[in-house]
Design a protein around this motif. Structure first.
Motif, short mmCIF file in Angstrom:
data_model
loop_
_atom_site.label_atom_id
_atom_site.label_comp_id
_atom_site.label_asym_id
_atom_site.label_seq_id
_atom_site.Cartn_x
_atom_site.Cartn_y
_atom_site.Cartn_z
N ASP A 237 40.64 57.57 39.71
CA ASP A 237 39.54 56.64 39.95
C ASP A 237 39.75 55.34 39.17
O ASP A 237 39.48 54.24 39.69
N TYR A 238 40.24 55.44 37.94
CA TYR A 238 40.46 54.24 37.12
C TYR A 238 41.59 53.39 37.69
O TYR A 238 41.51 52.16 37.70
N ALA A 239 42.65 54.04 38.17
CA ALA A 239 43.75 53.29 38.79
C ALA A 239 43.27 52.55 40.03
O ALA A 239 43.65 51.38 40.27
N TYR A 240 42.43 53.20 40.81
CA TYR A 240 41.87 52.55 42.01
C TYR A 240 40.98 51.37 41.63
O TYR A 240 41.04 50.30 42.25
N THR A 241 40.19 51.55 40.59
CA THR A 241 39.30 50.46 40.13
C THR A 241 40.11 49.27 39.64
O THR A 241 39.79 48.11 39.97
N LEU A 242 41.16 49.52 38.84
CA LEU A 242 42.01 48.41 38.37
C LEU A 242 42.73 47.74 39.53
O LEU A 242 42.88 46.51 39.55
N GLY A 243 43.17 48.53 40.51
CA GLY A 243 43.81 47.95 41.69
C GLY A 243 42.87 47.02 42.44
O GLY A 243 43.26 45.93 42.87
N LYS A 244 41.61 47.46 42.61
CA LYS A 244 40.62 46.60 43.28
C LYS A 244 40.38 45.33 42.49
O LYS A 244 40.19 44.25 43.07
N THR A 245 40.39 45.44 41.17
CA THR A 245 40.18 44.26 40.32
C THR A 245 41.29 43.24 40.53
O THR A 245 41.02 42.04 40.72
N VAL A 246 42.55 43.69 40.48
CA VAL A 246 43.69 42.78 40.65
C VAL A 246 43.68 42.16 42.04
O VAL A 246 43.83 40.93 42.20
N VAL A 247 43.50 42.99 43.06
CA VAL A 247 43.50 42.48 44.45
C VAL A 247 42.32 41.54 44.67
O VAL A 247 42.45 40.51 45.35
N GLY A 248 41.16 41.87 44.12
CA GLY A 248 39.99 41.03 44.32
C GLY A 248 40.09 39.69 43.62
O GLY A 248 39.64 38.66 44.14
N PHE A 249 40.70 39.67 42.45
CA PHE A 249 40.84 38.41 41.70
C PHE A 249 41.92 37.50 42.27
O PHE A 249 41.79 36.27 42.20
N LEU A 250 42.99 38.07 42.79
CA LEU A 250 44.18 37.30 43.15
C LEU A 250 43.91 36.10 44.06
O LEU A 250 44.31 34.97 43.73
N PRO A 251 43.25 36.27 45.22
CA PRO A 251 43.06 35.09 46.09
C PRO A 251 42.23 33.99 45.44
O PRO A 251 42.45 32.80 45.69
N PHE A 252 41.28 34.37 44.58
CA PHE A 252 40.38 33.37 44.00
C PHE A 252 40.99 32.68 42.78
O PHE A 252 40.67 31.51 42.53
N THR A 253 41.83 33.38 42.03
CA THR A 253 42.52 32.68 40.95
C THR A 253 43.49 31.64 41.54
O THR A 253 43.67 30.56 40.97
N VAL A 254 44.08 31.97 42.70
CA VAL A 254 44.98 31.01 43.36
C VAL A 254 44.20 29.83 43.93
O VAL A 254 44.52 28.66 43.68
N ILE A 255 43.14 30.12 44.69
CA ILE A 255 42.37 29.06 45.36
C ILE A 255 41.72 28.13 44.35
O ILE A 255 41.88 26.91 44.38
N PHE A 256 40.96 28.71 43.42
CA PHE A 256 40.22 27.89 42.46
C PHE A 256 41.12 27.36 41.36
O PHE A 256 40.88 26.27 40.83
N GLY A 257 42.15 28.12 41.01
CA GLY A 257 43.08 27.64 39.99
C GLY A 257 43.86 26.42 40.45
O GLY A 257 43.98 25.43 39.72
N LEU A 258 44.40 26.48 41.66
CA LEU A 258 45.14 25.32 42.19
C LEU A 258 44.23 24.11 42.33
O LEU A 258 44.66 22.97 42.10
N ALA A 259 42.97 24.34 42.70
CA ALA A 259 42.02 23.23 42.81
C ALA A 259 41.75 22.59 41.46
O ALA A 259 41.35 21.42 41.39
N ARG A 260 41.97 23.34 40.36
CA ARG A 260 41.77 22.80 39.01
C ARG A 260 43.11 22.45 38.35
O ARG A 260 43.20 22.39 37.13
#
Length: 523
Positions: free
Chosen positions: A131-154
């Motif tokens: 369950d913890y591995a699945y939760t961490l996987g969701k965290t990484v996958v969920g953050f990735l597109p937004f760190t790219v989109i908002f990070g590049l914009a900044r």
């Protein structure tokens, strides 16, 4: 490990599907159309499974999107004194540290964990790790597109945007490993749903560093923030070793799940216990009114602590903040231009603030727990003339309770507007005060109307109306969306006042026509 996760996910999904089917049965428009044996109909189960899968997908990305839109970038754009990428990484760093211990993903007791480990006897270690591995996987996958989109914009380099989600996972792994070591020393399981005092103090300090420093033109250098985040990559790898080697997961989960069950039992009686402690036992409290007016006045006087104490405190804090803002503008004239522009166009933003400060839900809960819970068992109490009369009396009371902080906020905004340079249209001052009061009026009517039309509580004071919860969530979404609107004071203020007047009339008509049928204790 995958087999364990598959069984655990199937269990969680079954619980979620049954909750969706139950919620559908609670919606008035659908209740009559759906068959009695809804849980046995294959088509509805397939639909519920689809909705469950969509919800799982939404939870991966939606929360992260709102996180960046509001907490990271939404507030970050206001800091013009620091470079965009420095402000972005500075705020992201401190919020990630807070999230590391507040939301580890491992130490949150839930029903599905109780069903899996306590009732079905699944291996606690395998279940927790999968369950913890699945939760961490969701965290990484969920953050990735937004760190790219908002990070590049900044103006953050792409390679940094790609590494940031791994840093987040590293922080959580480090916190989890530290917590497991602490359990081995003290034997006390950490419950992330129930933080201790020192953890709340640390959270306040980190929030002050995250937002306070950029507000005065100070932010950690880009390389410094990146270096701190980068440290958690090797620390996270070390944390994996501890997480995998720990062999007392059943003990930890037994403690956490026992706390959860205890809290659930307390939650059923907490509203009554809290309310009873705050009710005045003064036998001299009386009223010279008659009928429903007598009943309501006694209720208000006996529940003065519940109904008025929070309102007075909120008004006092708002007054202090307003005076502080006016004093700052008088002492630092260089701030006046930016603040003046904000006040003249940010009135829609206060829709969400008034939503957050409104006492409507607390008022209606107190009404049910300490009054309607008993009186709704009598038929006379549900007669149309009594329902509408008591609705009007209660509406006047909740309006007065909410009007106190609203008036303070309205006058405070006028003071800030004057101290920041004023306005060419003197009418703006009056519209500011009246529109804030109109927002307060709207929420007072809105919550009381929902209470009368959807009465969500059962005999155990638990919320059992899916329609009520949907309406509350829709209210939140609308108020949240208003934070993105920028309109001049006269345009939004007059529109807000007109809407509140129309809503008041419609709500009164609906209560008169429908409340005698809907105002009842739920089974």
């Amino acid at each position: 490990m995958f087999k364990t996760w598959k069984i655990a996910y199937s269990l969680k999904n079954t619980y979620r599907v049954n909750s969706i089917l139950y919620a559908l049965k609670q919606i008035p428009l659908l209740k009559r159309l759906l068959p009695e044996g809804l849980y046995r109909v294959r088509g509805f189960k397939i639909l519920a499974n689809i909705l469950s899968g969509l919800w799982e997908l939404v939870t991966v990305f939606l929360g992260k999107a709102l996180y960046f839109l509001t907490l990271v970038c939404g507030i970050g754009i206001l800091y013009e004194k620091v470079l965009p990428r420095e402000a972005f990484l500075h705020i992201f760093l401190f919020l990630t540290l807070i999230g590391g211990y507040m939301k580890t993903g491992m130490f949150g007791p839930t029903r599905d964990k109780y069903y899996a480990m306590m009732l079905l006897g699944m291996d606690a270690r395998r279940y927790t790790l999968s369950d913890y591995a699945y939760t961490l996987g969701k965290t990484v996958v969920g953050f990735l597109p937004f760190t790219v989109i908002f990070g590049l914009a900044r103006q953050v380099p792409l390679w940094v945007c790609l590494v940031l989600p791994l840093c987040v996972a590293g922080v959580k792994l480090t916190a989890a490993a530290y917590t497991l070591r602490d359990y081995e020393k003290r034997g006390k399981a950490f419950n992330e749903n129930k933080l201790e005092k020192h953890q709340w103090i640390l959270t306040v300090v980190l929030l002050a560093l995250a937002y306070g420093l950029p507000a005065v033109g100070i932010a950690l250098p880009f390389w410094a923030s990146l270096a701190v985040l980068g440290i958690f990559l090797p620390l996270g790898l070390l944390g994996i070793r501890k997480v995998r080697s720990f062999d007392r997961y059943r003990e930890v989960n037994q403690q956490l799940l026992f706390q959860m069950l205890h809290q659930m039992d307390e939650a059923k009686t907490a509203p009554q216990m809290v309310s009873r402690k705050a009710i005045s036992a003064d036998t001299s409290v009386t009223s010279h009114k008659k009928g429903m007016g007598y009943l309501n006045e006694l209720f208000i006087k006996r529940h003065k602590k519940i109904l008025w104490r929070a309102s007075v405190k909120i008004a006092a804090v708002c007054a202090l903040l307003s005076c502080g803002a006016v004093a700052a503008l008088l002492l630092f004239p260089q701030l006046r231009g930016e603040v003046n522009a904000l006040v003249l166009t940010f009135l829609p933003y206060f829709t969400f603030i008034m939503y957050a400060l409104n006492r409507g839900t607390g008022f209606t809960q107190a009404l049910f727990v300490n009054c309607d819970h008993s009186l709704l068992t009598y038929s006379f109490y549900k007669q149309p003339k009594f329902v509408l009369k008591l609705f009007r009396i209660r509406l006047w009371e909740i309006m007065k309770i909410n009007a106190l902080p609203a008036a303070v906020i309205g006058l405070g905004l006028c003071g800030v507007l004057w101290a920041s340079g004023g306005t060419e249209n003197p009418l703006d001052y009056g519209v500011l005060v009246v529109s804030i009061l109109a927002m307060s009026l709207f929420f007072s009517i809105h919550y009381l109307t929902l209470y009368y039309l959807l009465q969500p509580y059962n005999a155990g004071t638990e919320v059992k109306s899916a329609t009520y919860q949907i309406a509350m969530f829709a209210t939140y979404l609308v108020c949240y969306s208003m934070m993105q609107v920028r309109l001049p004071i006269p345009v939004f203020g007059l529109a807000c006042i007109a809407f509140c007047v129309v809503y008041s009339l419609v709500a009164s008509i609906l209560v008169y026509r429908l409340a005698p049928k809907t105002f009842r204790i739920r089974p």
